[in-house]
Design a protein around this motif. Structure first.
Motif, mmCIF file in Angstrom:
data_model
loop_
_atom_site.group_PDB
_atom_site.id
_atom_site.type_symbol
_atom_site.label_atom_id
_atom_site.label_comp_id
_atom_site.label_asym_id
_atom_site.label_seq_id
_atom_site.Cartn_x
_atom_site.Cartn_y
_atom_site.Cartn_z
ATOM 1 N N HIS A 239 72.218 105.997 1.083
ATOM 2 C CA HIS A 239 72.290 105.166 -0.117
ATOM 3 C C HIS A 239 71.322 103.986 -0.047
ATOM 4 N N GLY A 240 71.128 103.430 1.130
ATOM 5 C CA GLY A 240 70.168 102.343 1.266
ATOM 6 C C GLY A 240 68.756 102.796 0.968
ATOM 7 N N ARG A 241 68.385 103.955 1.480
ATOM 8 C CA ARG A 241 67.035 104.481 1.239
ATOM 9 C C ARG A 241 66.849 104.877 -0.218
ATOM 10 N N TRP A 242 67.837 105.559 -0.789
ATOM 11 C CA TRP A 242 67.745 105.928 -2.206
ATOM 12 C C TRP A 242 67.608 104.683 -3.076
ATOM 13 N N SER A 243 68.394 103.666 -2.774
ATOM 14 C CA SER A 243 68.341 102.429 -3.561
ATOM 15 C C SER A 243 66.966 101.794 -3.468
#
Length: 368
Positions: A239-243
């Motif tokens: 989720h951090g990378r996607w964000s």
């Protein structure tokens, strides 16, 4: 357990009450009174509490380390326990060269730092692939965090693959996080599950609280709350990378579309003598961001997944995209702006060529 004669108890109770009401050396007299009764005891049984790691912690730490994330452990446990925890959670391994700072005074602490620096340099000359781990006690941390020594400690720590600080107070946890936050160009994340982790969580750029048996204080003080430590892997790597990818694309696209839309008025001005003549109808200007270009970026920013979650977890090094600012940098922004200028030229002169001389006579009259 112990059986006490009533007369013996009355005598002891009298002495205890006298000690409890004393205004001089009250604590000492209470200890003496307690020692009089707490002797010749019979052991009835014993209990023990197992303080074990949560499920998946070793795998989670190994995956985070593979993603080039530096991991520091700040714990209140004693030195031996902290080292054992480091080995149990895969933060430390047998191949690491362990550096320990455990002095209880300033001169000895500085000597240990100097010795560690020499050991570090000599080991790297013999084996450039050698990895190091630094273990610091709370007593030594009081001195290494002093203004005149903290940068030496930080420089030593940054070249170590793992750092373990043991016997640290809540204030020391916050000071260690502040040291890294203020002196290194990086983002700090603090994670904890108890009230003693609140100051550390609030000091870091990002605070994560674990809801567990130690109350909800850490969760209430954090930016994100998770149930177990192992969920941090998915929170960061997926989720951090996607964000990061989505927000970067949204910002770059916003600059691009507004530049391409606005700069066409500049090209138009060259053909109108820089008069106040508008290139667009007013309703085009009003609805451009609200209606025409909002839906694509909203859908992309919400649903875009350049890599599937299982592949990100399988290849943690993909997380370095954000660490290296590959998707949002001055160079990448310049590329998008250049693309906006080029495309605005193409669109403007394409439209200009389509209408030039087609609807007007030589005298400027509209045909028809």
């Amino acid at each position: 357990a112990k059986e006490i004669d009533p007369r013996e108890y009355k005598t002891w109770n009298k002495n205890y009450k006298k000690a409890a009401l004393s205004l001089v050396d009250r604590e000492k007299q209470l200890r003496v009174a307690a020692a009089q009764i707490e002797k010749d005891l019979i052991l009835v049984g014993a209990t023990a509490i197992e303080d074990k790691l949560q499920k998946g912690v070793p795998d989670a730490i190994f995956t985070l380390a593979e993603a080039n994330i530096k991991i520091w452990v700040l714990t209140g446990d004693k030195l031996e326990t902290a080292i054992n925890i480091g080995y149990a959670c895969s933060l430390l391994n047998e191949d690491m060269n362990l550096i320990i700072l455990d002095a209880d005074n300033e001169p000895d602490t500085i000597k240990q730092i100097s010795k560690a620096e020499k050991q570090f340099m000599s080991s790297l000359k013999e084996n450039p692939d050698q990895t190091f781990a630094l273990v610091v006690t709370g007593a030594a941390l009081d001195y290494v965090l002093l203004e005149k020594h903290k940068l030496r400690y930080l420089n030593l720590s940054r070249f170590c693959k793992a750092v373990v600080c043991c016997r640290v107070s809540p204030l020391q946890k916050a000071l260690v996080v502040k040291l890294v936050k203020d002196n290194l160009k990086c983002r700090t994340l603090a994670i904890g599950d108890g009230a003693n982790d609140v100051s550390m969580i609030q000091m870091a750029h990002i605070g994560v609280g674990i809801s567990g048996n130690e109350g909800m204080q850490a969760v209430l003080a954090s930016d994100y709350a998770i149930a177990q430590f192992r969920f941090l892997v998915r929170l960061l790597l997926v989720h951090g990378r996607w964000s990061y990818m989505r927000v970067s694309l949204m910002i770059l696209y916003s600059f691009y579309k507004n530049m391409a839309f606005s700069i066409m008025s500049l090209w138009f001005a060259f053909f109108t003598g820089f008069s106040p003549q508008l290139f667009y109808d007013s309703w085009y200007i009003t609805f451009f961001n609200v209606l025409f270009t909002s839906l694509p970026i909203i859908v992309t920013s919400v649903l875009n997944q350049d890599v599937k979650a299982k592949n990100v977890l399988k290849y943690p090094r993909l997380y370095e995209t954000g660490q290296l600012d590959e998707e949002f940098s001055v160079l990448r922004l310049s590329g998008w702006l250049f693309l906006a200028i080029v495309q605005s030229l193409i669109i403007y002169f394409l439209c200009y060529g389509m209408v030039d001389g087609g609807s007007y006579s030589a005298t400027g009259r509209v045909l028809g």
